[in-house]
Motif scaffolding. Structure first.
Motif, mmCIF file in Angstrom:
data_model
loop_
_atom_site.group_PDB
_atom_site.id
_atom_site.type_symbol
_atom_site.label_atom_id
_atom_site.label_comp_id
_atom_site.label_asym_id
_atom_site.label_seq_id
_atom_site.Cartn_x
_atom_site.Cartn_y
_atom_site.Cartn_z
ATOM 1 N N GLN A 152 0.749 -1.241 0.118
ATOM 2 C CA GLN A 152 -0.055 -0.047 0.011
ATOM 3 C C GLN A 152 0.863 1.285 -0.079
ATOM 4 O O GLN A 152 1.611 1.512 0.955
ATOM 5 N N PRO A 153 0.792 2.127 -1.155
ATOM 6 C CA PRO A 153 1.398 3.345 -1.044
ATOM 7 C C PRO A 153 1.429 4.063 0.047
ATOM 8 O O PRO A 153 0.255 4.553 0.536
ATOM 9 N N HIS A 154 2.497 4.499 0.450
ATOM 10 C CA HIS A 154 2.817 5.738 1.667
ATOM 11 C C HIS A 154 4.099 6.256 1.651
ATOM 12 O O HIS A 154 4.883 5.763 1.067
ATOM 13 N N GLN A 155 4.318 7.400 2.504
ATOM 14 C CA GLN A 155 5.518 7.997 2.133
ATOM 15 C C GLN A 155 6.347 8.243 3.352
ATOM 16 O O GLN A 155 7.494 8.508 3.250
ATOM 17 N N ASP A 156 5.769 7.503 4.592
ATOM 18 C CA ASP A 156 6.511 7.514 5.880
ATOM 19 C C ASP A 156 6.675 6.130 6.261
ATOM 20 O O ASP A 156 5.886 5.343 6.044
ATOM 21 N N PHE A 157 7.943 5.950 6.674
ATOM 22 C CA PHE A 157 8.076 4.459 7.209
ATOM 23 C C PHE A 157 8.575 4.621 8.474
ATOM 24 O O PHE A 157 9.867 4.837 8.900
ATOM 25 N N THR A 158 7.859 4.347 9.437
ATOM 26 C CA THR A 158 8.079 4.593 10.923
ATOM 27 C C THR A 158 8.239 3.375 11.637
ATOM 28 O O THR A 158 8.697 3.151 12.786
ATOM 29 N N LYS A 159 7.778 2.099 11.102
ATOM 30 C CA LYS A 159 7.907 0.783 11.641
ATOM 31 C C LYS A 159 8.746 0.005 10.727
ATOM 32 O O LYS A 159 8.225 -0.487 9.638
ATOM 33 N N LEU A 160 9.967 -0.616 10.748
ATOM 34 C CA LEU A 160 10.557 -1.363 10.079
ATOM 35 C C LEU A 160 10.587 -2.787 10.910
ATOM 36 O O LEU A 160 10.778 -3.092 12.035
ATOM 37 N N LEU A 161 10.282 -3.951 9.780
ATOM 38 C CA LEU A 161 10.523 -5.159 10.370
ATOM 39 C C LEU A 161 11.801 -5.825 9.925
ATOM 40 O O LEU A 161 11.851 -5.832 8.664
ATOM 41 N N VAL A 162 12.678 -6.234 10.628
ATOM 42 C CA VAL A 162 13.896 -7.009 10.291
ATOM 43 C C VAL A 162 13.896 -8.403 10.810
ATOM 44 O O VAL A 162 14.075 -8.762 11.903
ATOM 45 N N PRO A 163 13.535 -9.419 9.965
ATOM 46 C CA PRO A 163 13.667 -10.789 10.188
ATOM 47 C C PRO A 163 15.055 -11.373 10.215
ATOM 48 O O PRO A 163 15.926 -11.077 9.383
ATOM 49 N N VAL A 164 15.493 -11.939 11.335
ATOM 50 C CA VAL A 164 16.948 -12.388 11.399
ATOM 51 C C VAL A 164 16.816 -13.972 11.765
ATOM 52 O O VAL A 164 16.011 -14.429 12.411
ATOM 53 N N ASP A 165 18.148 -14.572 11.222
ATOM 54 C CA ASP A 165 17.882 -16.071 11.440
ATOM 55 C C ASP A 165 18.990 -16.471 12.381
ATOM 56 O O ASP A 165 19.365 -17.387 12.721
ATOM 57 N N LEU A 166 19.818 -15.271 13.036
ATOM 58 C CA LEU A 166 20.776 -15.506 13.982
ATOM 59 C C LEU A 166 22.065 -16.039 13.290
ATOM 60 O O LEU A 166 22.863 -16.713 13.898
ATOM 61 N N SER A 167 22.083 -16.052 12.007
ATOM 62 C CA SER A 167 23.540 -16.209 11.254
ATOM 63 C C SER A 167 24.351 -15.168 11.170
ATOM 64 O O SER A 167 24.118 -14.299 11.806
ATOM 65 N N GLU A 168 25.594 -15.431 10.456
ATOM 66 C CA GLU A 168 26.592 -14.657 10.422
ATOM 67 C C GLU A 168 26.070 -13.404 9.781
ATOM 68 O O GLU A 168 26.633 -12.243 9.831
ATOM 69 N N ASN A 169 25.232 -13.345 8.932
ATOM 70 C CA ASN A 169 24.712 -12.223 8.181
ATOM 71 C C ASN A 169 23.852 -11.305 8.945
ATOM 72 O O ASN A 169 23.386 -10.280 8.749
ATOM 73 N N SER A 170 23.203 -11.856 10.065
ATOM 74 C CA SER A 170 22.202 -11.027 10.990
ATOM 75 C C SER A 170 22.776 -9.774 11.330
ATOM 76 O O SER A 170 22.031 -8.738 11.476
ATOM 77 N N ASP A 171 23.991 -9.550 11.766
ATOM 78 C CA ASP A 171 24.943 -8.311 12.269
ATOM 79 C C ASP A 171 24.836 -7.612 11.113
ATOM 80 O O ASP A 171 24.455 -6.320 11.514
#
Length: 310
Positions: A152-171
């Motif tokens: 859904q189009p919007h201009q403000d991003f105030t809540k980011l969801l960051v899924p992590v798997d706790l692998s070496e890339n998560s940092d």
């Protein structure tokens, strides 16, 4: 702080492309970036523009090409109401695929972010071979801001969801997400999904019913995610943690549909072909099914972010 100086918006004039522009334009305004609108004109393939199949004289080829370019420029003007300050690039692309053309352009023009629409597509061919978007996500040198059919189009991003798997890339992923959170003035939700180990998946979705899971110390998992946040964020942005059990793709999709985020920031492991078919791709599923845009980081863009942070 991270700077986004050049944003690439590839367009094929489709409905999904028009929708993606509704996000690209505000991002350009917010970051005071230079917008590159790219439409690839190619003589490759079997279409009416193939040089080799028709054997036209060079003068005739050039005349046809100029006509195609003029039509494309008019479409860009009509569809996107381009401001004169915007940078519009029309190229006769010699790459074999649109994805290669977009990636080549990104490398040659110091692009910081690619904004592109997702046309969806759930057929088995896309799982095996992948469309243009999947190839860009796998190989792009920069993050890809993918706009799915349900976003859904919007201009403000105030809540980011960051899924992590706790692998070496998560940092690395969380560090990049923090950069974007600072740019947007956003809060981060760090999500970790505890997964069953023996489930066949296609496209990130389990085919088998949820098997009985071995007991998992959810408190320990939450502590591990909090340790990750403390180690990487160091108080830069506000955050909260969600730890749930299930299939990652489905749980992340559910989180976006619950209205808990404006943007998903996710890592792609870059699986291809049969490996992706049987291991699944959480990032791919999220791009096509999330109710908000998805910022995808592959290994290239994660490593680049690490280098810039040193």
């Amino acid at each position: 702080m991270m700077q986004i100086k050049n944003i690439l918006f590839p367009t094929d004039f489709s409905a999904s492309s028009e929708k993606a522009f509704l996000f690209a334009d505000p991002l350009v305004s917010k970051f005071k970036s230079r917008l590159h609108i790219l439409h690839l004109i190619s003589w490759h393939g079997r279409g009416v523009y193939s040089r080799s199949e028709y054997g036209l004289p060079i003068s005739e080829q050039n005349r046809i090409l100029k006509g195609i370019e003029a039509d494309a420029r008019q479409q860009i003007s009509d569809l996107f109401k381009v401001d004169p300050d915007y940078y519009v690039q029309m190229v006769e692309e010699s790459s074999k695929t649109a994805a290669e053309g977009i990636i080549n352009y990104s490398n040659e023009n110091d692009i910081d972010l690619i904004v592109i629409g997702s046309a969806g597509g759930r057929e088995i061919y896309r799982h095996l071979v992948g469309g243009t978007l999947e190839k860009i996500i796998a190989d792009a040198p920069v993050p890809v801001f993918a706009v799915g059919a349900d976003a859904q189009p919007h201009q403000d991003f105030t809540k980011l969801l960051v899924p992590v798997d706790l692998s070496e890339n998560s940092d690395s992923l969380l560090a990049v997400a923090a950069d974007y959170a600072e740019l947007f003035g956003a809060r981060i939700t760090i999500a970790h999904v505890v997964t069953p180990q023996d489930t066949t998946v296609i496209g990130g979705v389990g085919l088998d019913p949820m098997p009985a899971m071995k007991p998992v110390d959810m408190t320990l998992k939450r502590e591990q995610v909090n340790d990750l946040a403390d180690r990487v964020l160091k108080g830069r942005v506000e955050f909260d943690v969600q730890v749930v059990a299930g299939h990652p793709a489905l749980e992340i999709e559910k989180m976006t549909q619950d209205g808990g985020c404006d943007l998903v920031v996710i890592a792609s492991h870059g699986y291809k072909g049969f490996k992706r078919l049987f291991l699944g791709s959480t990032a791919r599923h999220t791009v096509h099914h999330a109710s908000c845009p998805v910022l995808v980081m592959n290994s290239n863009s994660l490593y680049q972010a690490d280098d810039e942070g040193e």
